[in-house]
Design a protein around this motif. Structure first.
Motif, PDB file in Angstrom:
ATOM      1  N   ALA A 130       3.453 -42.378 -11.387  1.00 50.44           N
ATOM      2  CA  ALA A 130       2.580 -43.207 -10.546  1.00 50.44           C
ATOM      3  C   ALA A 130       1.333 -42.429 -10.149  1.00 50.44           C
ATOM      4  O   ALA A 130       0.221 -42.959 -10.181  1.00 50.44           O
ATOM      5  CB  ALA A 130       3.344 -43.674  -9.303  1.00 50.44           C
ATOM      6  N   LEU A 131       1.512 -41.159  -9.792  1.00 46.07           N
ATOM      7  CA  LEU A 131       0.349 -40.326  -9.453  1.00 46.07           C
ATOM      8  C   LEU A 131      -0.552 -40.122 -10.667  1.00 46.07           C
ATOM      9  O   LEU A 131      -1.779 -40.092 -10.544  1.00 46.07           O
ATOM     10  CB  LEU A 131       0.803 -38.984  -8.886  1.00 46.07           C
ATOM     11  N   TRP A 134      -2.405 -43.554 -11.260  1.00 51.80           N
ATOM     12  CA  TRP A 134      -3.371 -43.782 -10.191  1.00 51.80           C
ATOM     13  C   TRP A 134      -4.512 -42.778 -10.286  1.00 51.80           C
ATOM     14  O   TRP A 134      -5.688 -43.136 -10.160  1.00 51.80           O
ATOM     15  CB  TRP A 134      -2.675 -43.689  -8.833  1.00 51.80           C
ATOM     16  N   ALA A 137      -6.820 -43.669 -13.199  1.00 54.19           N
ATOM     17  CA  ALA A 137      -7.646 -44.833 -12.871  1.00 54.19           C
ATOM     18  C   ALA A 137      -8.772 -44.442 -11.916  1.00 54.19           C
ATOM     19  O   ALA A 137      -9.923 -44.858 -12.088  1.00 54.19           O
ATOM     20  CB  ALA A 137      -6.786 -45.935 -12.253  1.00 54.19           C
ATOM     21  N   TYR A 138      -8.464 -43.603 -10.935  1.00 55.72           N
ATOM     22  CA  TYR A 138      -9.466 -43.169  -9.956  1.00 55.72           C
ATOM     23  C   TYR A 138     -10.555 -42.342 -10.639  1.00 55.72           C
ATOM     24  O   TYR A 138     -11.744 -42.568 -10.424  1.00 55.72           O
ATOM     25  CB  TYR A 138      -8.808 -42.374  -8.831  1.00 55.72           C
ATOM     26  N   SER A 142     -12.058 -46.570 -11.082  1.00 59.67           N
ATOM     27  CA  SER A 142     -11.478 -47.637 -10.281  1.00 59.67           C
ATOM     28  C   SER A 142     -11.296 -47.146  -8.850  1.00 59.67           C
ATOM     29  O   SER A 142     -10.714 -46.092  -8.617  1.00 59.67           O
ATOM     30  CB  SER A 142     -10.134 -48.067 -10.863  1.00 59.67           C
ATOM     31  N   LEU A 145      -8.227 -49.237  -3.500  1.00 61.59           N
ATOM     32  CA  LEU A 145      -7.164 -48.418  -2.915  1.00 61.59           C
ATOM     33  C   LEU A 145      -5.908 -49.203  -2.550  1.00 61.59           C
ATOM     34  O   LEU A 145      -4.919 -48.608  -2.114  1.00 61.59           O
ATOM     35  CB  LEU A 145      -7.691 -47.671  -1.694  1.00 61.59           C
ATOM     36  N   ARG A 147      -4.852 -52.163  -4.728  1.00 66.03           N
ATOM     37  CA  ARG A 147      -4.328 -52.637  -5.997  1.00 66.03           C
ATOM     38  C   ARG A 147      -3.885 -51.492  -6.907  1.00 66.03           C
ATOM     39  O   ARG A 147      -2.819 -51.556  -7.513  1.00 66.03           O
ATOM     40  CB  ARG A 147      -5.394 -53.484  -6.701  1.00 66.03           C
ATOM     41  N   ASP A 148      -4.695 -50.441  -7.031  1.00 65.54           N
ATOM     42  CA  ASP A 148      -4.429 -49.370  -7.993  1.00 65.54           C
ATOM     43  C   ASP A 148      -3.094 -48.659  -7.781  1.00 65.54           C
ATOM     44  O   ASP A 148      -2.353 -48.450  -8.745  1.00 65.54           O
ATOM     45  CB  ASP A 148      -5.578 -48.366  -8.001  1.00 65.54           C
ATOM     46  N   PRO A 149      -2.744 -48.273  -6.536  1.00 63.71           N
ATOM     47  CA  PRO A 149      -1.441 -47.614  -6.374  1.00 63.71           C
ATOM     48  C   PRO A 149      -0.265 -48.542  -6.677  1.00 63.71           C
ATOM     49  O   PRO A 149       0.761 -48.092  -7.208  1.00 63.71           O
ATOM     50  CB  PRO A 149      -1.406 -47.165  -4.913  1.00 63.71           C
ATOM     51  N   ALA A 152      -0.043 -48.739 -10.444  1.00 62.89           N
ATOM     52  CA  ALA A 152       0.447 -47.443 -10.935  1.00 62.89           C
ATOM     53  C   ALA A 152       1.950 -47.305 -10.709  1.00 62.89           C
ATOM     54  O   ALA A 152       2.680 -46.855 -11.601  1.00 62.89           O
ATOM     55  CB  ALA A 152      -0.300 -46.301 -10.248  1.00 62.89           C
ATOM     56  N   SER A 156       4.703 -47.097 -13.700  1.00 66.04           N
ATOM     57  CA  SER A 156       5.564 -45.927 -13.761  1.00 66.04           C
ATOM     58  C   SER A 156       7.041 -46.322 -13.726  1.00 66.04           C
ATOM     59  O   SER A 156       7.845 -45.808 -14.507  1.00 66.04           O
ATOM     60  CB  SER A 156       5.232 -44.990 -12.605  1.00 66.04           C
TER      61      SER A 156
END
Length: 180
Positions: A130-131, A134, A137-138, A142, A145, A147-149, A152, A156
């Motif tokens: 997940a990290l 994310w 993407a960052y 992207s 803050l 939607r992205d996590p 992710a 994952s």
């Protein structure tokens, strides 16, 4: 009266040799493919026989085919380059070849991947994955803050479940080992 004689081709001045190499720079790729083919074939043919063979095709079959294919492609590409073939330059409309590489982005992505490699054994794949998703993407732009996590984490967890539970490829679960 003096007569001019043509110098042999192997007596080219260094500028001439550099020019020839620059015109045939694709030969470097040919050499790389040939070396990779030799390495793959050597590894395949020296493979231990302790692998279980199920059916008529053993574990050496695929690496042998790949090694032979690499050598064949290297030979065909070498012949093409020596006959005057050249690789096409990138002509994509969305690619500006004059723009320098963004090394900051490349280094940040490398940091995200290295962080994943360090964390995967400590916190397990679901969290480190997940990290990774994310962070990538960052770094690539992207900035949502919320939607992205969530995406992710879903990616994952889905990857972990597919590989660990459905395909039988064990991934480190970390603290979630007993939950999933």
């Amino acid at each position: 009266m003096t007569t001019l004689t043509k110098a042999p081709e192997d007596a080219l001045p260094p500028e001439g040799r550099r020019s020839w190499l620059k015109e045939h720079s694709e030969l470097g790729l040919c050499a790389l493919l040939a070396v990779l083919g030799i390495l793959v074939l050597t590894d395949a043919l020296t493979m231990d026989d302790h692998f279980a063979q199920r059916g008529p095709v053993g574990p050496q079959a695929v690496p042998t085919v790949v090694g032979i294919a690499l050598l064949l492609v290297a030979a065909l590409l070498t012949a093409d380059v020596l006959r005057g073939g050249k690789g096409e330059a990138e002509t994509g409309e969305d690619v500006d070849l004059d723009t320098p590489a963004e090394w900051r982005t490349v280094l940040m992505l490398a940091g995200v991947f290295l962080g994943n490699a360090v964390l995967i054994g400590i916190v397990g794949f679901p969290i480190s994955g997940a990290l990774l998703f994310w962070g990538a993407a960052y770094v690539l732009g992207s900035r949502n803050l919320t939607r992205d996590p969530l995406i992710a984490a879903a990616l994952s967890l889905a990857t972990y479940v597919v590989f660990n539970n459905l395909l039988g490829v064990p991934l480190p679960g970390g603290p979630l080992m007993g939950v999933l």
